[in-house]
Write a protein that holds these residues in place. Structure first.
Motif, mmCIF file in Angstrom:
data_model
loop_
_atom_site.group_PDB
_atom_site.id
_atom_site.type_symbol
_atom_site.label_atom_id
_atom_site.label_comp_id
_atom_site.label_asym_id
_atom_site.label_seq_id
_atom_site.Cartn_x
_atom_site.Cartn_y
_atom_site.Cartn_z
ATOM 1 N N GLY A 1 6.968 -10.877 -0.822
ATOM 2 C CA GLY A 1 5.914 -9.913 -1.112
ATOM 3 C C GLY A 1 6.401 -8.511 -1.388
ATOM 4 N N LEU A 2 7.694 -8.326 -1.655
ATOM 5 C CA LEU A 2 8.224 -6.989 -1.939
ATOM 6 C C LEU A 2 7.710 -6.480 -3.289
ATOM 7 N N PRO A 3 7.369 -5.191 -3.383
ATOM 8 C CA PRO A 3 6.978 -4.617 -4.678
ATOM 9 C C PRO A 3 8.191 -4.412 -5.572
ATOM 10 N N ILE A 4 8.069 -4.824 -6.811
ATOM 11 C CA ILE A 4 9.170 -4.725 -7.773
ATOM 12 C C ILE A 4 8.621 -4.174 -9.085
ATOM 13 N N GLY B 1 11.664 6.085 -4.653
ATOM 14 C CA GLY B 1 11.046 5.324 -3.580
ATOM 15 C C GLY B 1 9.714 4.703 -3.929
ATOM 16 N N MET B 2 9.438 4.511 -5.235
ATOM 17 C CA MET B 2 8.205 3.832 -5.636
ATOM 18 C C MET B 2 8.297 2.330 -5.436
ATOM 19 N N ALA B 3 9.484 1.791 -5.522
ATOM 20 C CA ALA B 3 9.726 0.355 -5.327
ATOM 21 C C ALA B 3 11.169 0.188 -4.865
ATOM 22 N N PRO B 4 11.441 -0.799 -4.012
ATOM 23 C CA PRO B 4 12.823 -1.007 -3.567
ATOM 24 C C PRO B 4 13.706 -1.644 -4.626
ATOM 25 N N TYR B 5 13.077 -2.335 -5.577
ATOM 26 C CA TYR B 5 13.810 -3.020 -6.641
ATOM 27 C C TYR B 5 13.136 -2.761 -7.976
ATOM 28 N N ALA B 6 13.934 -2.779 -9.036
ATOM 29 C CA ALA B 6 13.385 -2.699 -10.385
ATOM 30 C C ALA B 6 14.257 -3.493 -11.337
ATOM 31 N N LEU C 1 0.833 -1.209 0.000
ATOM 32 C CA LEU C 1 0.000 0.000 0.000
ATOM 33 C C LEU C 1 0.866 1.257 0.000
ATOM 34 N N ASP C 2 1.982 1.213 0.731
ATOM 35 C CA ASP C 2 2.900 2.360 0.728
ATOM 36 C C ASP C 2 3.452 2.615 -0.673
ATOM 37 N N ALA C 3 3.817 1.530 -1.361
ATOM 38 C CA ALA C 3 4.373 1.677 -2.710
ATOM 39 C C ALA C 3 3.339 2.264 -3.664
ATOM 40 N N LEU C 4 2.137 1.754 -3.598
ATOM 41 C CA LEU C 4 1.073 2.258 -4.476
ATOM 42 C C LEU C 4 0.748 3.714 -4.172
ATOM 43 N N ALA C 5 0.763 4.063 -2.880
ATOM 44 C CA ALA C 5 0.488 5.456 -2.498
ATOM 45 C C ALA C 5 1.598 6.382 -2.998
ATOM 46 N N ARG C 6 2.834 5.912 -2.906
ATOM 47 C CA ARG C 6 3.960 6.720 -3.380
ATOM 48 C C ARG C 6 3.867 6.929 -4.893
ATOM 49 N N ILE C 7 3.514 5.869 -5.622
ATOM 50 C CA ILE C 7 3.344 5.990 -7.074
ATOM 51 C C ILE C 7 2.250 7.005 -7.401
ATOM 52 N N GLU C 8 1.126 6.882 -6.697
ATOM 53 C CA GLU C 8 0.008 7.798 -6.959
ATOM 54 C C GLU C 8 0.395 9.242 -6.657
ATOM 55 N N GLU C 9 1.216 9.421 -5.619
ATOM 56 C CA GLU C 9 1.593 10.769 -5.200
ATOM 57 C C GLU C 9 2.536 11.442 -6.179
ATOM 58 N N ILE C 10 3.557 10.730 -6.628
ATOM 59 C CA ILE C 10 4.627 11.424 -7.357
ATOM 60 C C ILE C 10 4.781 11.030 -8.817
#
Length: 433
Positions: A70-73, A156-161, A32-41
């Motif tokens: 479960g990490l967002p990538i 900071g949208m995802a810790p890995y890409a 949820l933090d990752a999705l919120a960060r994406i939506e914000e910036i």
């Protein structure tokens, strides 16, 4: 020295894994933090091309098992994904929905990673500029072709890409965005399901906040022992006296000198080396091989959708059509001969150390920057790591590149971690650096 126009906020994947522990509610919170960060910036950064729905991401995180927990990538939109559109950075494939995941995406899911979204790529991972802005300075490019992947981690949208490199498409954007970028030995990670540009050079690349983080992801995805360990070996770095390609700017040279001082202060050793003449021959060989292969790899698009190609790519392919098979075969022979000479480059050193790019990220979005410091290492199949932590005089990051022998990725990553730690200690004591 951070630029005032910055939203730079990379997050350590290893720290998130510690936070998750065995608590499934923490997994959901991180998603949820990752999705919120994406939506914000992301409306300003423009790193993402598609975003996984919240319900699907939470369900995937809840069911996830494995070392990524479960990490967002984020995944570069040059890889097929069954649940998100894949456009390869081209209007030709607008709305295209693959029927299967690329092999690297499958590896992510098998190990518990949650694909949080797809990231902007230059058109077919060539060099046409993208819309992505650099989180370190929103008035500059994030580089290319893996612009979205680097920017997503830096912001900071995802810790890995996941990204790619055919010339300099992982190391350069990592340098511009102030994060770790790792280009493995050619062939270590699978490219099945990735849109091909040059089959001799296409390499999966990884992005993370720091070297230890990216080494962990590399170990998970490769099944090899690559995580950084507390090695007692003192690395020896070979630093070239000059280069047969674009000369580094005064800015990049000063950053490299700072890294050398940090290494020596930390107990590492540095040897000055000179490149042999064959290194200059590899510049043209890379261009010949890449051109010949891209003309064939993108043959359908050129023959049937030429009007939908950017002028930059169309012009490149027009020129590529003139490379004949004899020229290509000779370039391939030179490449194989050069690989046989690699031992002379690494004689007596643990790794090579160079700038990752000629300078800080260029102003504006009209160019993705110059890959001159990366192409030869891609051609030679060497593992490379961008080490972040140093900044230029204009307020943007400038990375240093650690280069290893093919298939000595663990040693290369360990050496890069040594450099990163040395820089961190040195800059703490010399905050103006």
């Amino acid at each position: 020295m951070m630029n005032a126009n910055s939203i730079y906020r990379p997050v350590s994947g290893l720290n998130l894994l510690k936070r998750i522990g065995n608590d499934p509610t923490e997994r959901n919170s991180i998603i949820l933090d990752a999705l919120a960060r994406i939506e914000e910036i992301d409306p300003q950064v423009r790193a993402m091309t598609a975003i996984t729905r919240q319900e699907a991401a939470i369900a995937e995180a809840t069911a996830a098992k494995g070392p990524l927990a479960g990490l967002p990538i984020a995944v570069k939109d040059i890889f097929d994904s069954v649940d998100l559109v894949t456009c390869y950075g081209s209007p030709i494939y607008e709305g295209y929905q693959p029927r299967s995941d690329a092999a690297i995406v499958t590896q992510l899911r098998r190990n518990g990673g949650v694909v949080i979204g797809k990231t902007v790529t230059s058109e077919f991972a060539y060099m046409a500029p993208t819309v992505t802005r650099n989180p370190c300075d929103m008035s500059r490019t994030a580089g290319g072709s893996s612009s979205g992947s680097a920017a997503a981690v830096a912001a900071g949208m995802a810790p890995y890409a996941i990204g790619t490199q055919t010339g300099g498409s992982t190391i350069r954007p990592a340098s511009f965005c102030g994060i770790a970028g790792y280009k493995p030995t050619l062939g270590m990670l699978p490219t099945v399901g990735m849109k091909c540009f040059s089959w001799s050079f296409d390499t999966v690349g990884l992005f993370a906040a720091g070297v230890t983080d990216v080494a962990y992801l590399a170990q998970v995805l490769s099944g090899r022992q690559l995580a950084v360990n507390a090695s007692t070996a003192i690395p020896v770095f070979g630093v070239p006296e000059n280069y047969p390609w674009t000369a580094p700017s005064e800015n990049a040279s000063a950053v490299l000198d700072t890294a050398v001082r940090a290494i020596e202060r930390a107990g590492g050793r540095v040897r000055r080396i000179r490149f042999s003449s064959w290194m200059a021959d590899m510049i043209k060989a890379h261009d010949m091989i890449q051109s010949y292969e891209a003309w064939r790899a993108l043959g359908y698009e050129y023959d049937h959708h030429r009007a939908d190609l950017s002028p930059k790519l169309a012009g490149f392919l027009n020129r590529a059509a003139d490379i004949d098979t004899v020229t290509y075969a000779n370039a391939c022979l030179l490449m194989e001969e050069a690989k046989g000479k690699l031992s002379e480059l690494f004689d007596g050193v643990s790794a090579l150390l160079t700038p990752s790019a000629p300078d800080e990220a260029p102003d504006g979005l009209g160019s993705t920057g110059d890959p001159a410091f990366n192409r030869n290492w891609t051609l030679l199949g060497c593992p490379c790591v961008n080490v972040p932590g140093l900044w230029g005089t204009r307020g943007g990051p400038v990375g240093v590149q650690v280069i290893g022998r093919p298939w000595e990725d663990a040693r290369c990553l360990d050496a890069a971690a040594f450099v990163e730690q040395a820089i961190a200690v040195f800059t703490d004591d010399h905050p103006s650096k």
